[in-house]
Write a protein that holds these residues in place. Structure first.
Motif, PDB file in Angstrom:
ATOM      1  N   GLY A 118      43.583  24.937  38.429  1.00  0.00           N
ATOM      2  CA  GLY A 118      43.851  26.307  38.865  1.00  0.00           C
ATOM      3  C   GLY A 118      44.404  27.054  37.671  1.00  0.00           C
ATOM      4  N   SER A 119      44.031  28.331  37.502  1.00  0.00           N
ATOM      5  CA  SER A 119      44.493  29.057  36.317  1.00  0.00           C
ATOM      6  C   SER A 119      44.567  30.556  36.549  1.00  0.00           C
ATOM      7  CB  SER A 119      43.544  28.782  35.152  1.00  0.00           C
ATOM      8  OG  SER A 119      43.920  29.553  34.031  1.00  0.00           O
ATOM      9  N   TYR A 120      45.538  31.178  35.865  1.00  0.00           N
ATOM     10  CA  TYR A 120      45.614  32.637  35.881  1.00  0.00           C
ATOM     11  C   TYR A 120      44.742  33.259  34.788  1.00  0.00           C
ATOM     12  CZ  TYR A 120      49.037  33.588  39.506  1.00  0.00           C
ATOM     13  OH  TYR A 120      49.652  33.758  40.718  1.00  0.00           O
ATOM     14  N   PHE A 121      44.146  32.449  33.934  1.00  0.00           N
ATOM     15  CA  PHE A 121      43.172  32.988  32.969  1.00  0.00           C
ATOM     16  C   PHE A 121      42.021  33.500  33.819  1.00  0.00           C
ATOM     17  CE2 PHE A 121      43.985  31.176  28.578  1.00  0.00           C
ATOM     18  CZ  PHE A 121      45.303  30.864  28.842  1.00  0.00           C
ATOM     19  N   HIS A 122      41.886  34.809  33.935  1.00  0.00           N
ATOM     20  CA  HIS A 122      40.939  35.268  34.936  1.00  0.00           C
ATOM     21  C   HIS A 122      39.554  35.536  34.360  1.00  0.00           C
ATOM     22  CE1 HIS A 122      41.703  39.908  34.724  1.00  0.00           C
ATOM     23  NE2 HIS A 122      40.888  39.521  33.799  1.00  0.00           N
ATOM     24  N   GLY A 123      38.627  35.792  35.287  1.00  0.00           N
ATOM     25  CA  GLY A 123      37.273  36.121  34.854  1.00  0.00           C
ATOM     26  C   GLY A 123      36.636  34.983  34.075  1.00  0.00           C
ATOM     27  N   PRO A 124      35.958  35.326  32.971  1.00  0.00           N
ATOM     28  CA  PRO A 124      35.111  34.351  32.263  1.00  0.00           C
ATOM     29  C   PRO A 124      35.905  33.381  31.404  1.00  0.00           C
ATOM     30  CG  PRO A 124      35.066  36.454  31.131  1.00  0.00           C
ATOM     31  CD  PRO A 124      35.885  36.669  32.367  1.00  0.00           C
ATOM     32  N   ILE A 125      36.768  32.600  32.023  1.00  0.00           N
ATOM     33  CA  ILE A 125      37.643  31.682  31.267  1.00  0.00           C
ATOM     34  C   ILE A 125      36.843  30.701  30.414  1.00  0.00           C
ATOM     35  CG2 ILE A 125      37.882  30.307  33.396  1.00  0.00           C
ATOM     36  CD1 ILE A 125      40.472  29.154  32.341  1.00  0.00           C
ATOM     37  N   LEU A 126      35.666  30.294  30.899  1.00  0.00           N
ATOM     38  CA  LEU A 126      34.924  29.253  30.179  1.00  0.00           C
ATOM     39  C   LEU A 126      34.209  29.785  28.939  1.00  0.00           C
ATOM     40  CD1 LEU A 126      33.403  27.245  33.183  1.00  0.00           C
ATOM     41  CD2 LEU A 126      35.531  26.826  31.934  1.00  0.00           C
TER      42      LEU A 126
END
Lengths: 446, 248
Positions: free
Chosen positions: B196-204
């Motif tokens: 789970g992460s708050y790095f939002h949107g296109p994290i990958l």
């Protein structure tokens, strides 16, 4: 007494212009508002005919310019925040710039584009005496995801607008886009007169929906909306099969647009709906459109060393997709993309993954630049890697993506390209568009 | 080899360019000749479809859309995902989805919004005067043995503050930015193969190592054997990554 304020504001305006500080669009108003928070009320009383306000995510500048042109063609004097400064301070600045040193304002109409979030604050600042036949017209164009880090989400903005409309006098007239479900819904159960504009042209329907849509669920019951056809993003002929809510019939649905792109058809319809609402004759409206020139950075054309350049401000997924479709329909082959992440652009560039770069034909060599050049290049890389390649040809060499951290170098490369006859199309975010203009024209705005 | 990616609520929870993750996963599989299929799992989709998937992704949403998805998630999809996560299915929950997989989300007014408790965490909104945590963010991965010490870069934008349960491990240590709550210096959460992460949107997109970890993990779980992924030309990915690391 506001005279000293006007003097001060005008001085600030001229000083910032002479020093080329470039904040002439906001500083005078900012200072005046600090000294007298009611300054816009004081100014607006002086407008002889009334005020027209244009709000929405995309198309504000173009639509307000179109309305201004029609009014001017009718012989009216118009005050307009044409620098695009559309917060409270920008509007106050527009007044200060055009009022005389003695505080006389000889203008019939005020036409203002207004920032989505500032709309409630701006509207509460105007004072109009309807008993003297003054008019207030408000145009709502559309709502798309845009700079979510700054504006918040579209539902939040729509709620602010709904509340602001409730506070408006019943004499105001509201012009709404019937094809944007969230905008159409603003017209439900309100006391003001509503005029809807929308497109009835099945030939313009997209083959399928885009990814970036924001309002595809019924605002009345929450059910998924059904579309007879979509023009772009969530704009189209919609209905809810559960509760029966549906797109209102537009009163204005056909008008030749002076600019290309489906989005500009909507801007044109919004402008025409406004003009008709003011009782302007349709022949006169037609005449006014004949010599329409686009606003800065909105399909603006520039020629440098014999190279034709067209600049398309493209700042959010819905607008970017529309720009892409428009330039491709014009046979674009040379394209420069510029992505910045400064405050006017939004600090978050995640949205580029909602843009359908996949529609870029394979033979195009995109040139990219801007503060976030690598993010943009990466997005385009992933739109091309597999896409549109023959089967089993995954490892074919690709047309390269040309990356320039330095915008000047990117422009030099594009302008000096061997194919002089090809138009260069530049798609840029807001601050990037201003930078491009500064390099090409020596100034950022007008 | 073949992978099925479950994309949860793409029409409701994909506000911040979340689609980028699906594009990255798909293409990074296709270049390696791994057959890949994306299953759209939304309100009307049966959980049977979800059950057949090998990787799960769920993204960010606006409040209204999250509410629309919330009921279905709590009742139908959530419990199935909980079971899949327990069975080591690699999953990525970002932004609103990260909050939604916890025990509850406590808004600043109104009742708690319950979640299926896939991850042992809770989220609170501290009131409309509380600062939203917005900006570019970088962090160092901890608690994923193949990735420990590697950096990640992205963008966060959240009003809620998340606290992890006693046994739940954070995903990363914040270098620049806010992370889970802006206080304890940690970002995200890891449980089995779920992140789970708050790095939002296109994290990958700018973190290709994370994308490949999910793919590799999914293949190993599905085929029950060690999988070595063929390295790709990620020069541009790392350039974008390093550019942000340096700028922050």
């Amino acid at each position: 007494m506001n005279l000293p304020l006007i003097l001060l504001g005008k001085l600030v305006f001229y000083i910032s212009r002479i020093l080329k500080i470039g904040s002439g669009g906001t500083w005078p108003g900012e200072i005046a508002l600090k000294l007298n928070p009611n300054i816009i009320r004081f100014f607006s009383v002086k407008l002889k005919k009334g005020v027209i306000i244009v709000a929405g995510t995309n198309g504000k500048t173009t639509t307000s310019l179109m309305i201004r042109n029609i009014l001017q063609h009718q012989g009216y004097e118009v005050l307009h925040n044409d620098s695009g400064a559309n917060l409270l301070n920008g509007i106050a600045s527009a007044f200060i710039q055009q009022i005389s040193w003695w505080g006389k304002l000889d203008r019939d109409w005020g036409v203002f584009e207004v920032d989505e979030n500032s709309f409630p604050a701006v509207i509460s600042n105007f004072s109009l005496d309807f008993s003297r036949d003054k008019q207030l017209v408000i145009v709502f164009l559309n709502l798309f995801r845009d700079q979510l880090d700054r504006y918040g989400e579209v539902d939040v903005i729509a709620e602010k607008w709904t509340n602001a409309i409730k506070m408006l006098p019943k004499e105001a007239k509201i012009i709404l886009n019937s094809d944007d479900p969230q905008i159409a819904y603003l017209g439900k159960n309100i006391k003001q007169k509503v005029v809807y504009f929308g497109l009835n042209n099945t030939k313009l329907f997209l083959d399928g929906p885009e990814h970036a849509t924001d309002s595809i669920f019924c605002l009345n019951c929450g059910n998924r909306l059904t579309y007879d056809g979509i023009y772009y993003s969530h704009i189209g002929i919609w209905k809810c099969e559960k509760c029966g809510e549906k797109r209102p019939n537009p009163q204005v649905s056909e008008w030749p647009s002076p600019l290309s792109g489906v989005y500009n058809r909507y801007n044109t319809l919004a402008c025409v709906a406004t003009a008709l609402c003011l009782g302007i004759d349709s022949e006169k409206i037609k005449e006014a459109f004949t010599d329409f020139l686009p606003a800065f950075g909105r399909q603006e054309e520039i020629e440098i060393h014999g190279k034709k350049i067209k600049i398309f401000l493209s700042k959010n997924p819905a607008g970017f997709n529309e720009s892409l479709r428009t330039i491709l329909s014009q046979g674009a082959e040379e394209i420069l993309f510029v992505l910045n992440d400064r405050i006017p652009d939004g600090r978050d560039v995640s949205w580029i993954w909602d843009v359908d770069f996949e529609m870029l034909p394979f033979y195009i060599t995109p040139v990219v630049s801007g503060d976030r050049v690598y993010d943009l290049a990466l997005r385009i890389k992933y739109s091309r890697q597999i896409h549109k390649l023959p089967e089993n040809a995954v490892n074919l060499p690709q047309r390269p993506i040309l990356i320039y951290e330095d915008l000047k170098k990117a422009l030099d490369f594009c302008i000096l390209s061997p194919k002089k006859e090809k138009t260069l199309f530049i798609l840029a975010t807001y601050s990037a568009m201003l930078e491009v203009r500064k390099i090409l024209k020596g100034r950022k705005i007008l | 080899m073949k992978l099925k990616i479950a994309w949860l609520y793409r029409d409701l929870m994909s506000t911040y360019g979340d689609r980028g993750n699906i594009i990255c996963l798909t293409q990074r599989c296709q270049i390696r000749h791994i057959d890949v299929e994306v299953k759209n799992i939304t309100l009307e989709t049966s959980v049977k479809e979800l059950n057949k998937c090998d990787v799960i992704f769920m993204g960010g949403a606006q409040d209204r859309q999250q509410k629309l998805a919330g009921g279905d998630f709590l009742k139908n999809k959530g419990p199935v995902i909980k079971k899949m996560v327990e069975e080591n299915i690699p999953s990525l929950f970002v932004c609103a989805a990260y909050q939604a997989v916890g025990h509850y989300y406590r808004p600043y007014k109104g009742a708690d919004i319950p979640g299926p408790g896939i991850l042992d965490l809770t989220t609170k909104h501290l009131g409309d005067q509380a600062k939203r945590l917005i900006g570019d963010i970088s962090a160092e991965i901890i608690n994923i043995k193949e990735l420990n010490g590697k950096t990640i870069v992205g963008f966060e934008n959240h009003g809620g503050r998340t606290s992890l349960g006693a046994k739940l491990k954070p995903f990363a240590k914040v270098i620049k930015g806010f992370g889970n709550n802006g206080e304890d210096g940690y970002e995200g959460a890891v449980y089995k193969n779920a992140i789970g992460s708050y790095f939002h949107g296109p994290i990958l997109s700018k973190n290709p190592h994370l994308a490949d970890w999910l793919i590799g993990c999914a293949l190993e779980i599905k085929y029950q054997k060690d999988v070595e992924l063929e390295p790709l030309d990620d020069e541009l990915e790392w350039k974008a990554h390093d550019f942000m690391l340096k700028r922050l």
